[in-house]
Write a protein that holds these residues in place. Sequence first.
Motif, PDB file in Angstrom:
ATOM      1  N   VAL A 238       0.849  -1.200   0.000  1.00  0.00           N
ATOM      2  CA  VAL A 238       0.000   0.000   0.000  1.00  0.00           C
ATOM      3  C   VAL A 238       0.881   1.246   0.000  1.00  0.00           C
ATOM      4  O   VAL A 238       1.821   1.344   0.780  1.00  0.00           O
ATOM      5  CB  VAL A 238      -0.899   0.056   1.259  1.00  0.00           C
ATOM      6  N   VAL A 239       0.519   2.202  -0.869  1.00  0.00           N
ATOM      7  CA  VAL A 239       1.133   3.523  -0.840  1.00  0.00           C
ATOM      8  C   VAL A 239       0.020   4.520  -0.540  1.00  0.00           C
ATOM      9  O   VAL A 239      -0.991   4.566  -1.245  1.00  0.00           O
ATOM     10  CB  VAL A 239       1.804   3.885  -2.185  1.00  0.00           C
ATOM     11  N   GLU A 240       0.200   5.276   0.526  1.00  0.00           N
ATOM     12  CA  GLU A 240      -0.752   6.327   0.866  1.00  0.00           C
ATOM     13  C   GLU A 240      -0.155   7.641   0.385  1.00  0.00           C
ATOM     14  O   GLU A 240       1.043   7.875   0.530  1.00  0.00           O
ATOM     15  CB  GLU A 240      -0.976   6.365   2.372  1.00  0.00           C
ATOM     16  N   MET A 241      -0.989   8.485  -0.237  1.00  0.00           N
ATOM     17  CA  MET A 241      -0.478   9.737  -0.793  1.00  0.00           C
ATOM     18  C   MET A 241      -1.518  10.839  -0.714  1.00  0.00           C
ATOM     19  O   MET A 241      -2.697  10.591  -0.463  1.00  0.00           O
ATOM     20  CB  MET A 241      -0.016   9.519  -2.234  1.00  0.00           C
TER      21      MET A 241
ATOM     22  N   ALA B 247      -5.344   9.726  -0.718  1.00  0.00           N
ATOM     23  CA  ALA B 247      -5.576   8.555  -1.567  1.00  0.00           C
ATOM     24  C   ALA B 247      -4.729   7.379  -1.115  1.00  0.00           C
ATOM     25  O   ALA B 247      -3.690   7.556  -0.472  1.00  0.00           O
ATOM     26  CB  ALA B 247      -5.247   8.895  -3.018  1.00  0.00           C
ATOM     27  N   VAL B 248      -5.180   6.183  -1.487  1.00  0.00           N
ATOM     28  CA  VAL B 248      -4.400   4.966  -1.270  1.00  0.00           C
ATOM     29  C   VAL B 248      -4.358   4.203  -2.584  1.00  0.00           C
ATOM     30  O   VAL B 248      -5.314   4.183  -3.352  1.00  0.00           O
ATOM     31  CB  VAL B 248      -4.976   4.064  -0.152  1.00  0.00           C
ATOM     32  N   TRP B 249      -3.206   3.592  -2.833  1.00  0.00           N
ATOM     33  CA  TRP B 249      -3.003   2.777  -4.027  1.00  0.00           C
ATOM     34  C   TRP B 249      -2.474   1.440  -3.537  1.00  0.00           C
ATOM     35  O   TRP B 249      -1.437   1.380  -2.883  1.00  0.00           O
ATOM     36  CB  TRP B 249      -2.017   3.479  -4.948  1.00  0.00           C
ATOM     37  N   VAL B 250      -3.183   0.375  -3.839  1.00  0.00           N
ATOM     38  CA  VAL B 250      -2.853  -0.957  -3.348  1.00  0.00           C
ATOM     39  C   VAL B 250      -2.455  -1.850  -4.523  1.00  0.00           C
ATOM     40  O   VAL B 250      -3.084  -1.803  -5.580  1.00  0.00           O
ATOM     41  CB  VAL B 250      -4.067  -1.587  -2.617  1.00  0.00           C
ATOM     42  N   GLY B 251      -1.419  -2.645  -4.334  1.00  0.00           N
ATOM     43  CA  GLY B 251      -1.072  -3.634  -5.346  1.00  0.00           C
ATOM     44  C   GLY B 251       0.372  -3.563  -5.799  1.00  0.00           C
ATOM     45  O   GLY B 251       1.155  -2.721  -5.356  1.00  0.00           O
ATOM     46  N   GLU B 252       0.712  -4.467  -6.709  1.00  0.00           N
ATOM     47  CA  GLU B 252       2.086  -4.590  -7.179  1.00  0.00           C
ATOM     48  C   GLU B 252       2.556  -3.364  -7.952  1.00  0.00           C
ATOM     49  O   GLU B 252       3.720  -2.978  -7.858  1.00  0.00           O
ATOM     50  CB  GLU B 252       2.257  -5.854  -8.019  1.00  0.00           C
TER      51      GLU B 252
END
Length: 99
Positions: A26-29, A52-57
């Motif tokens: 997870v990257v939170e931005m 925002a959050v971006w989840v995954g490879e």
Amino acid sequence: MQNRLVLTVTVDREDALRYTPAGLPVVEMWLKHQSRQSAGGFERDVACDIQAVWVGEEAKKRAGKLAGQVMNVTGFLSQRSLRNPRLVLNIEYVEFVKG
């Protein structure tokens, strides 16, 4: 019914890559959006900051290199957690805009 947001944003800042208890990266931005929109027949300037959050490879591959990037993002809004009703954009798709 599937409602998706599509926005052009600039990544203001990002947190360090972390993992969910299930092991997902997870990257939170924090994103900045500016545009001109039409509402009620009138044009208006719109500007907002979005968590925002971006989840995954793909998020894992891009982690640490997102600040300052301009992207078209597609996703959906949800509350941050069961105990925190603050809205967060969950990013599902990213297209990087070349400057």
